[in-house]
Design a protein around this motif. Sequence first.
Motif, PDB file in Angstrom:
ATOM      1  N   LEU A 228      -5.854   3.344 -11.572  1.00 12.49           N
ATOM      2  CA  LEU A 228      -5.738   3.869 -10.088  1.00 12.49           C
ATOM      3  C   LEU A 228      -7.295   4.108  -9.832  1.00 12.49           C
ATOM      4  O   LEU A 228      -7.602   4.149  -8.698  1.00 12.49           O
ATOM      5  N   GLU A 229      -7.973   4.733 -10.861  1.00 10.29           N
ATOM      6  CA  GLU A 229      -9.296   4.792 -10.460  1.00 10.29           C
ATOM      7  C   GLU A 229      -9.974   3.549  -9.787  1.00 10.29           C
ATOM      8  O   GLU A 229     -10.873   3.727  -9.061  1.00 10.29           O
ATOM      9  N   ALA A 230      -9.655   2.306 -10.370  1.00  5.78           N
ATOM     10  CA  ALA A 230     -10.050   1.326  -9.729  1.00  5.78           C
ATOM     11  C   ALA A 230      -9.372   0.851  -8.459  1.00  5.78           C
ATOM     12  O   ALA A 230     -10.397   0.454  -7.555  1.00  5.78           O
ATOM     13  N   TRP A 231      -8.251   1.381  -8.015  1.00  2.20           N
ATOM     14  CA  TRP A 231      -7.747   1.050  -6.600  1.00  2.20           C
ATOM     15  C   TRP A 231      -8.662   1.703  -5.751  1.00  2.20           C
ATOM     16  O   TRP A 231      -8.551   1.531  -4.852  1.00  2.20           O
ATOM     17  N   ASP A 232      -9.046   3.077  -6.326  1.00  2.00           N
ATOM     18  CA  ASP A 232      -9.802   3.870  -5.360  1.00  2.00           C
ATOM     19  C   ASP A 232     -11.073   3.201  -4.868  1.00  2.00           C
ATOM     20  O   ASP A 232     -11.238   3.282  -3.476  1.00  2.00           O
ATOM     21  N   THR A 233     -11.464   2.329  -5.643  1.00  2.00           N
ATOM     22  CA  THR A 233     -12.887   1.757  -4.992  1.00  2.00           C
ATOM     23  C   THR A 233     -12.429   0.780  -4.008  1.00  2.00           C
ATOM     24  O   THR A 233     -13.753   0.144  -3.493  1.00  2.00           O
ATOM     25  N   VAL A 234     -11.341   0.295  -3.728  1.00  3.40           N
ATOM     26  CA  VAL A 234     -11.204  -0.904  -2.979  1.00  3.40           C
ATOM     27  C   VAL A 234      -9.914  -0.325  -1.863  1.00  3.40           C
ATOM     28  O   VAL A 234      -9.674  -1.191  -0.997  1.00  3.40           O
ATOM     29  N   ALA A 235      -9.645   0.668  -2.052  1.00  3.58           N
ATOM     30  CA  ALA A 235      -8.605   1.458  -1.018  1.00  3.58           C
ATOM     31  C   ALA A 235      -9.194   1.243   0.213  1.00  3.58           C
ATOM     32  O   ALA A 235      -8.184   0.938   1.254  1.00  3.58           O
ATOM     33  N   PRO A 237     -11.120  -1.050   2.149  1.00  2.00           N
ATOM     34  CA  PRO A 237     -10.896  -2.558   2.666  1.00  2.00           C
ATOM     35  C   PRO A 237      -9.507  -2.902   2.696  1.00  2.00           C
ATOM     36  O   PRO A 237      -9.116  -3.721   3.382  1.00  2.00           O
ATOM     37  N   LEU A 238      -8.532  -2.234   1.556  1.00  2.00           N
ATOM     38  CA  LEU A 238      -7.230  -2.812   1.494  1.00  2.00           C
ATOM     39  C   LEU A 238      -6.486  -2.394   2.471  1.00  2.00           C
ATOM     40  O   LEU A 238      -5.198  -2.724   2.958  1.00  2.00           O
ATOM     41  N   ALA A 239      -6.725  -0.876   2.800  1.00  2.33           N
ATOM     42  CA  ALA A 239      -5.933  -0.252   3.614  1.00  2.33           C
ATOM     43  C   ALA A 239      -6.209  -0.797   5.212  1.00  2.33           C
ATOM     44  O   ALA A 239      -5.352  -0.709   5.954  1.00  2.33           O
ATOM     45  N   THR A 240      -7.724  -1.025   5.290  1.00  2.00           N
ATOM     46  CA  THR A 240      -7.811  -1.957   6.686  1.00  2.00           C
ATOM     47  C   THR A 240      -7.088  -3.189   6.642  1.00  2.00           C
ATOM     48  O   THR A 240      -6.537  -3.523   8.109  1.00  2.00           O
ATOM     49  N   ALA A 241      -6.890  -3.846   5.604  1.00  2.46           N
ATOM     50  CA  ALA A 241      -6.315  -5.090   5.597  1.00  2.46           C
ATOM     51  C   ALA A 241      -4.880  -5.094   5.865  1.00  2.46           C
ATOM     52  O   ALA A 241      -4.428  -5.885   6.718  1.00  2.46           O
ATOM     53  N   ILE A 242      -4.334  -4.037   5.303  1.00  2.00           N
ATOM     54  CA  ILE A 242      -2.674  -4.103   5.510  1.00  2.00           C
ATOM     55  C   ILE A 242      -2.575  -3.533   6.912  1.00  2.00           C
ATOM     56  O   ILE A 242      -1.375  -4.037   7.500  1.00  2.00           O
ATOM     57  N   ASN A 243      -3.163  -2.375   7.292  1.00  2.49           N
ATOM     58  CA  ASN A 243      -3.068  -2.004   8.774  1.00  2.49           C
ATOM     59  C   ASN A 243      -3.255  -3.314   9.744  1.00  2.49           C
ATOM     60  O   ASN A 243      -2.347  -3.206  10.852  1.00  2.49           O
ATOM     61  N   ALA A 244      -4.371  -4.167   9.539  1.00  2.00           N
ATOM     62  CA  ALA A 244      -4.572  -5.135  10.385  1.00  2.00           C
ATOM     63  C   ALA A 244      -3.521  -6.019  10.352  1.00  2.00           C
ATOM     64  O   ALA A 244      -3.163  -6.637  11.561  1.00  2.00           O
ATOM     65  N   PHE A 245      -2.916  -6.474   9.317  1.00  2.00           N
ATOM     66  CA  PHE A 245      -2.025  -7.543   9.289  1.00  2.00           C
ATOM     67  C   PHE A 245      -0.754  -6.992   9.884  1.00  2.00           C
ATOM     68  O   PHE A 245      -0.116  -7.760  10.549  1.00  2.00           O
ATOM     69  N   LYS A 246      -0.225  -5.994   9.733  1.00  2.00           N
ATOM     70  CA  LYS A 246       1.001  -5.085  10.210  1.00  2.00           C
ATOM     71  C   LYS A 246       0.826  -5.200  11.521  1.00  2.00           C
ATOM     72  O   LYS A 246       1.756  -5.307  12.511  1.00  2.00           O
ATOM     73  N   GLY A 247      -0.462  -4.570  12.084  1.00  2.00           N
ATOM     74  CA  GLY A 247      -0.626  -4.356  13.615  1.00  2.00           C
ATOM     75  C   GLY A 247      -0.258  -5.708  14.230  1.00  2.00           C
ATOM     76  O   GLY A 247       0.148  -5.863  15.160  1.00  2.00           O
ATOM     77  N   LEU A 484      -2.390   3.839   9.812  1.00  2.00           N
ATOM     78  CA  LEU A 484      -2.194   4.496   9.010  1.00  2.00           C
ATOM     79  C   LEU A 484      -3.279   4.725   8.091  1.00  2.00           C
ATOM     80  O   LEU A 484      -4.034   4.050   7.462  1.00  2.00           O
ATOM     81  N   SER A 485      -3.768   5.891   7.487  1.00  2.00           N
ATOM     82  CA  SER A 485      -4.742   6.227   6.581  1.00  2.00           C
ATOM     83  C   SER A 485      -4.373   6.246   5.152  1.00  2.00           C
ATOM     84  O   SER A 485      -3.169   5.850   4.928  1.00  2.00           O
ATOM     85  N   ILE A 486      -5.394   6.025   4.192  1.00  2.00           N
ATOM     86  CA  ILE A 486      -5.254   5.808   3.041  1.00  2.00           C
ATOM     87  C   ILE A 486      -4.081   6.894   2.300  1.00  2.00           C
ATOM     88  O   ILE A 486      -2.922   6.375   1.657  1.00  2.00           O
ATOM     89  N   ASP A 487      -4.365   7.945   3.023  1.00  2.00           N
ATOM     90  CA  ASP A 487      -3.441   9.229   2.254  1.00  2.00           C
ATOM     91  C   ASP A 487      -1.887   8.967   2.621  1.00  2.00           C
ATOM     92  O   ASP A 487      -1.001   9.137   2.063  1.00  2.00           O
ATOM     93  N   ARG A 488      -1.827   8.371   4.028  1.00  2.00           N
ATOM     94  CA  ARG A 488      -0.446   8.255   4.534  1.00  2.00           C
ATOM     95  C   ARG A 488       0.083   7.155   4.010  1.00  2.00           C
ATOM     96  O   ARG A 488       1.278   6.934   3.684  1.00  2.00           O
ATOM     97  N   LEU A 489      -0.533   5.901   3.731  1.00  3.58           N
ATOM     98  CA  LEU A 489       0.144   4.748   2.980  1.00  3.58           C
ATOM     99  C   LEU A 489       0.462   5.330   1.550  1.00  3.58           C
ATOM    100  O   LEU A 489       1.646   4.957   0.934  1.00  3.58           O
ATOM    101  N   ARG A 490      -0.152   6.138   0.723  1.00  2.00           N
ATOM    102  CA  ARG A 490       0.194   6.699  -0.508  1.00  2.00           C
ATOM    103  C   ARG A 490       1.273   7.713  -0.224  1.00  2.00           C
ATOM    104  O   ARG A 490       2.166   7.513  -1.182  1.00  2.00           O
ATOM    105  N   THR A 491       1.465   8.262   0.643  1.00  2.00           N
ATOM    106  CA  THR A 491       2.446   9.423   0.760  1.00  2.00           C
ATOM    107  C   THR A 491       3.773   8.472   1.115  1.00  2.00           C
ATOM    108  O   THR A 491       4.853   8.708   0.648  1.00  2.00           O
TER     109      THR A 491
END
Length: 604
Positions: A228-235, A237-247, A484-491
Motif C-alpha cells: 500500500l505504501e508503494a502504491w501511494d508513490t505511483v497513485a 500517474p496511475l490515477a491520471t492513466a485510468i481517468n484518461a483511458f476511461k474518458g 475522479l480523484s485518487i480518494d474517489r477511486l479508492r472510495t
Amino acid sequence: MTVTDETTATEPTGGLPRWDVSGFFPSLGSRELAAHTEQVFAEIGRLRARFDELGIRGGEAGPVTEAEVAVVDEVVPAFNRLFRDMRKVGSYLYAHTSTDARDDDAAGALSRYQAGTASFATLDTRFDAWLARWDLAEVVRRSTTAADHAYALERGATAARHQMSEAEEGLAAELALTGGRAWAKLHADLTSRLTATVDGEVLPMSMVRGLATDPDPARRKAAYDAELEAWDTVAVPLATAINAFKGEANTLNRRRGWTDSLDPALERNGVDRYTLAAMQEAVEASLPDWHRYLQAKARLLGHEGGLPWWDLIAPVGTPRRFAWPEATAAVRDAFATYSPRLAGLVDTAVADAWIDAEPRSGKVGGAFCMSVTDGVSRVLLNFDGSFDSVQTLAHELGHAYHNVNLGDRTPMQRDTPMALAETASIFCETIMVQAGLAAVGDDAGARLALLDGDLAGACQVVVDIHSRFLFERALSSEREQGVLSIDRLRTLMLEAQATAYGPGVDPDARHRDMWAVKGHYFTAYYNWPYTFGLLFGIGLYAEFQRDPERFRSGYDDLLSATGLGDAPSLAARFGIDVRDVAFWTASLDVLRARIDEFVEAAEG
C-alpha cells in the motif's frame, strides 16, 4: 491471460525456465525480423490501395453481384495472411517487453511496430462498413470463403452499426497510439518496475504481492503494508492513466452510438444481456456462501470476524510446496486423467521452451498465454512453488491447448471472444483440482490446504471479479461527469469490495488500490468473462463426468469452433443453456459443496 495473478512469486527460485523465442526470429536486430516487419507494413499499404481501387467502404445498400463475392474471396484470405504475420511479429516483440521492462531496444521496436500497423484498424472498420451494405446470407450462399468465415463476417457487419465516419475512425486509430495504448503501457511500465521494502529488503512488486502466500503471518502483513505504501508513490500517474483511458473510451462509445459502456464488451464477447444477467444473479446469490468460507478461514488463522486482505490467500492446513520439475509432472499427470493428447502438450511446452516461469525485476506480474504461430504458444507466469502456482501453470497450458485446437483455423476463424477464451483454461484447472483431491486421500491437512487453494482462486474469480465489475460500472459512469480523484477511486474500490466481500473481509483491512494494481481496466470490462469461463468450465467438467467418451469426442471440436459462433449456440452443443440461471447455479453448487467441506474441516 489469467486472473489468477494474486499469487505471483515470493522469491527468485533457481532452475526456473525462461522461454525461448529465437526460433521465430534470431534477435531484435536480425535481418529476418526487419524484413518480416517491413513486409507487414508493405502489405497494409498494398491492401489500403486495393481497398481504394475496389471502393471498399460504407455506402448505400444494393443487390449482391459477382463483384461483391469476388471482393470477399480476395479480402478475407488477404486479411488472414496479414493477421498471421502481424501476430508473429507482435508476439515476438511483446515476449521481450513483458519479460524485461528495461529493454529499451524492444520497447522502441514495439512502439515503431504499433505505429506502423495502426492504420490497419481503419481497413478493418472499412471492410465491416462495406459488409453491412450487402445481404450477407446471399454472399455466404455464393462464396465458400464467406461460408467458412460467416460468423466473423456477421460480427463485422454488426459492429459497423457502431462506427463513426471513416475519417473519424482513422483518426481514432492513430490517436490510440498516444491515447489508450500509451496509458495502458504507462501502467505496465510503472507497475513492472515498482518496488516495495519488506522487512528491510527491497523487492519487485510481483514478489511483494506473492508474499500473500508466505507461511509467516507477520511477513504477510508486512508485505501488505509495504505494498500500500508503494502504491501511494505511483497513485498520481496511475490515477491520471485510468481517468484518461476511461474518458477516451466514454467519448468513443458516445460518438459510436453506444448508450452504455458495457454494451461494446458484451457484443465483442458474443454474450447478450440475458446471459450476463443470469450469471450475475447466480453469483450474487452465492455471495453469502463465499462469506462463510472467508469467515471460517479467518477463524482458522485466529481472526475475529472477517479475514484481513493480507490473509485472503494465506496457506492453511499442510500445503505442499513444489519444485519446478514436480510442478510440471503434477500437471502432466493430472492432464493424463483426461487424455494423452492433453498430457503430451506439457511435454511439448517444457521441451520446446514455451514457458517463462522465473520471477524477476522488470518482468510483468501475473500470468498469460499468447499464441505466436499456428498451434504454438508462449506461457508466462511467476512461479513460487505453491499449489496455486501449479494451478496457474495448468490454467495457462489450458490456453495453449486451446491454441493447438485452433491451429488449423484461419486467424479470422479463431478470433475467440473472452467469454469463451477461458473455456479450456478453467477446464484444465478443474482437472488439476480433481486430481489433487484424489491424490491426498485421507490426509486431512493436505486436503484442507488443497480445498483452500482451490476456493481461494475461485473466490478471486467469483467474488473479487464481482467487486471489479461493480467498480468499473461506477468508474465509467462517474467519469462521464469529470475526472475522479485518487480518494474517489479508492472510495469506489472499497465500496465495491464491501458489497462483494461483505462480512467475509475485515472492513478495516481491504485493498483500496486494487484499481491501480490491475492492468485489466485498460480493456473495457475485461474481468467478468473470467467468471463466465470459470462457471462454464465447471459445467463442462460436469458433462465430462457424466459421459467421458461422448464428451471427449466433441470437446476438441468445441475448442476449435470458439471463433465460429456465439456463446449460447456453442454451449448448446453440450445441452447447456447459458441464459438459464439454473446452469450457473449448478456450477456454483459444485463450489458450494467444497465450501461446505472446507467449513466442516476448519471447524472440526
